[in-house]
Design a protein around this motif. Structure first.
Motif: not given
Length: 215
Positions: A95-98, A144-146, A152-153, A189-198
């Motif tokens: 789960l942590t891996a994605g 790292a998450r925030h 991370t990409l 969608n993966a890029v948006l998620s990792k950057l924390g944007v919509q």
């Protein structure tokens, strides 16, 4: 049972253990018109020889999912991943891996097919016995998450991000990279998620501020 009017789900199977890979391949092949197995192999084999993009990736993590240098690499095959795990510890690592979904390795063919369908549509699926894993905090550091950085990409996600900065649509990104529009949408969608944007514009602005792209 899936709706017979829907096209079959295209998937690839990632499994390091040849015995598990063979057994799962037979189970998947027996699902008739519900599933189409595009390929099966180890993670290295599939990532180095991939061609047609699948709708979903089935990842058998084996009897014991081992961490490599403190992290586990998710199969990068351009589709969401459903992980088969042996226990909660392996589930947390996957789960942590994605991974988008977690099931125990002894799951039956029917529930497995339904879970593959759900994950291919962008839904998250968890075995009821893994509910605590779903609710558990990720092991990745909060910083790292925030505050994602270039590491991370994935290389493909960085390519997609650069094309987003050019204002390209999903179809244009797919044409530029020689991939399907479905795969391009997944990477966006993966890029948006990792950057924390919509929104795509927000992703470009944040990436510029982080030095990931130049406007």
């Amino acid at each position: 049972m899936l709706d017979a009017s829907l096209p079959p789900i295209r998937l690839v199977l990632v499994a390091e253990d040849p015995l598990a890979r063979g057994a799962l391949s037979r189970v998947l092949s027996d699902r008739g018109g519900e599933l189409v197995l595009l390929g099966a192999g180890t993670q290295v084999e599939l990532e180095s020889t991939r061609s047609e993009a699948p709708d979903v990736v089935l990842w058998d993590t084996g009897m014991r999912l081992q961490e490599s240098e403190g992290r586990v690499e998710l199969p990068d095959l351009g589709a969401p991943v459903l992980a088969l795990v042996s226990d909660e510890a392996a589930g947390e690592l996957a789960l942590t891996a994605g991974a988008r979904g977690l099931l125990f390795r002894d799951v039956g063919p029917g529930p497995l097919t339904s879970a593959l369908s759900a994950v291919s549509q962008g839904l998250a699926v968890f075995d009821t016995g893994l509910a605590d894993v779903r609710a558990a905090p990720r092991s990745a550091p909060a910083q790292a998450r925030h505050a994602p950085g270039p590491e991370t990409l994935t290389p493909r996600e960085r390519e997609v991000l650069a094309l987003l900065a050019e204002g390209l649509s999903n179809k244009a990104i797919a044409d530029r990279l020689g991939i399907s529009e479905h795969t391009a949408k997944f990477h966006v969608n993966a890029v948006l998620s990792k950057l924390g944007v919509q929104r795509r514009t927000e992703a470009v602005v944040r990436a510029a501020r982080m030095g990931l792209v130049t406007l």
